[in-house]
Design a protein around this motif. Sequence first.
Motif, short mmCIF file in Angstrom:
data_model
loop_
_atom_site.label_atom_id
_atom_site.label_comp_id
_atom_site.label_asym_id
_atom_site.label_seq_id
_atom_site.Cartn_x
_atom_site.Cartn_y
_atom_site.Cartn_z
N UNK A 69 0.85 -1.19 0.00
CA UNK A 69 0.00 0.00 0.00
C UNK A 69 0.88 1.24 0.00
N UNK A 70 0.65 2.11 -0.96
CA UNK A 70 1.32 3.41 -1.03
C UNK A 70 0.32 4.48 -0.64
N UNK A 71 0.65 5.27 0.38
CA UNK A 71 -0.18 6.37 0.83
C UNK A 71 0.64 7.66 0.67
N UNK A 73 3.40 -7.88 4.27
CA UNK A 73 2.62 -6.65 4.18
C UNK A 73 3.54 -5.46 4.30
N UNK A 74 3.41 -4.54 3.35
CA UNK A 74 4.25 -3.34 3.36
C UNK A 74 3.38 -2.11 3.13
N UNK A 75 3.64 -1.07 3.93
CA UNK A 75 2.97 0.21 3.75
C UNK A 75 4.01 1.30 3.63
N UNK A 76 3.91 2.08 2.56
CA UNK A 76 4.76 3.26 2.36
C UNK A 76 3.90 4.50 2.54
N UNK A 77 4.26 5.35 3.49
CA UNK A 77 3.53 6.59 3.73
C UNK A 77 4.48 7.76 3.47
N UNK A 126 6.34 -4.62 7.03
CA UNK A 126 7.30 -3.58 6.65
C UNK A 126 6.57 -2.23 6.62
N UNK A 127 7.16 -1.24 7.27
CA UNK A 127 6.60 0.11 7.28
C UNK A 127 7.69 1.11 6.91
N UNK A 128 7.46 1.84 5.82
CA UNK A 128 8.36 2.91 5.38
C UNK A 128 7.61 4.24 5.45
N UNK A 138 11.03 -1.15 10.13
CA UNK A 138 10.64 0.26 10.19
C UNK A 138 11.76 1.09 9.59
N UNK A 139 11.41 1.87 8.58
CA UNK A 139 12.36 2.82 8.01
C UNK A 139 11.64 4.16 7.91
N UNK A 140 12.06 5.10 8.73
CA UNK A 140 11.41 6.41 8.75
C UNK A 140 12.38 7.52 8.46
N UNK A 141 12.01 8.42 7.58
CA UNK A 141 12.86 9.55 7.21
C UNK A 141 12.13 10.86 7.46
N UNK A 142 12.78 11.78 8.12
CA UNK A 142 12.31 13.16 8.22
C UNK A 142 13.24 14.01 7.38
N UNK A 143 12.69 14.64 6.36
CA UNK A 143 13.44 15.50 5.45
C UNK A 143 13.03 16.94 5.71
N UNK A 144 14.01 17.80 5.97
CA UNK A 144 13.76 19.23 6.16
C UNK A 144 14.49 19.98 5.07
N UNK A 145 13.73 20.60 4.17
CA UNK A 145 14.34 21.32 3.06
C UNK A 145 14.92 22.66 3.52
N UNK A 146 15.70 23.26 2.64
CA UNK A 146 16.44 24.47 2.98
C UNK A 146 15.51 25.61 3.41
N UNK A 147 14.35 25.72 2.78
CA UNK A 147 13.42 26.82 3.09
C UNK A 147 12.51 26.53 4.28
#
Length: 444
Positions: A244-246, A268-272, A298-300, A328-337
């Motif tokens: 499932x892609x959310x 079972x894999x969910x990508x959010x 699997x949870x991404x 569990x693979x979780x990423x927090x991305x903070x852009x330059x702005x």
Amino acid sequence: MPSPALVPETDLYAAAFAEVERRAKGEPSWLLALRREGFAHFQEAGFPSPHDESWKYTSAAPIARISWEPPAAVPSRRPLPLPMDLSEPVRLVFVNGRFSAPLSSERSALPEGIDLHDLATVLRDHPDWLQPWLGRETPHAAGSFGAWNTAFFEDGVFLRVRKGARPAEPIHLFFVSDAPGPPTMSHPRNLIVAESGSDASVVETYAGDGISLTNAVTEIFVADDAALEHYKVQRESTSAFHVHTIAARQGRSSRFTSHNIALGGALARTDIRALVDGEGAECVLNGLFVGGGAQHLDNHTTIDHAKPHGSSRELYKGILDGRSRGVFHGTILVREDAQKTDAIQTNRNLLLSREALVNSTPALEIHADDVKCKHGSTIGQMDANALFYLRSRGIGEEDARALLTWAFAEDVARRIEIPAIRAGVEAALGLRLPGSNTSGGERP
């Protein structure tokens, strides 16, 4: 690059896609082009391999090696494996990816300000409603499963919460797989649009029996000053496969909350992926995955902060027993702005057996210099001293383990505000103990 050995397996679906093209001749040219682009990407990329970093701990080979067939046009006459009593006043029900009008609620039950339709009807009668949104948040680069869905989807949900609407009842979407014969696949496609100032709750439940593949995509758009609470509950059989892609995009001062509950499935894999694309927007991701036997869950997750003054809170917990595996693979991305971003990510995992395993990889990617961001991850076994203490007070071992398991999961479960969902989580955790609250509320 995908493994060359896996790429030809996508050719198994060339004839099926030719049939999709034949049936889609009446669709608008932009939609047929989108389908063709999706299938071309699916064939070129192939199924993910262990060389793909995002699939490092999850093998897609069990899915790739099966030749999946579309479900029969007429479902079986046996009783359906329904996960509920269908008492919810606002619901759409799909069997093997296709809308079931007899099991769904009447149109008259819809609250004011809600447009709720099965996607096949919208494709036939109002495809212009979809053009601004469909495929916008799930580019083919998001993965071959999303591209596969884009090529093959037949049905799903179109939900629009109109400006300022605030329905009191949650909107339930049920997807039931009934596969008594050959392995079957379905590709539900869901589009949820929350217009400015609206506030709604949406529940997606996936359940079923047999060897089946559910490859779902849900795209969510939360406009300025809107709030959307999204629940995804996966309760499929332990012989089923689920991907499932959310993808969610948020406007200014909006709030998006995701509750992702994974209880079933062989794999079972969910990508959010949440794009915080408005100043002052809030994003909350809560997750609980509970596995046993030989399950692989699997949870991404990715929270992409693109604008300033945004905040995000993420809490995922895993409980694994038997020989099950969790990711569990979780990423927090903070852009330059995205200055003044405030983000916290937490992952906690409990192993109930010596053979259970969890791979946890939280990550921060920060390109701004005025932010508050932190993350943490733990993996551990049940506290032997706590178990001994409870047993010394006359509590049996099974009940003591259930209580400690609930204590571990409680800070995720208590955030579930819909009683029926919380009751299901309690049942999955073995909490039907003497004196427990079976109505779905918190334990006394």
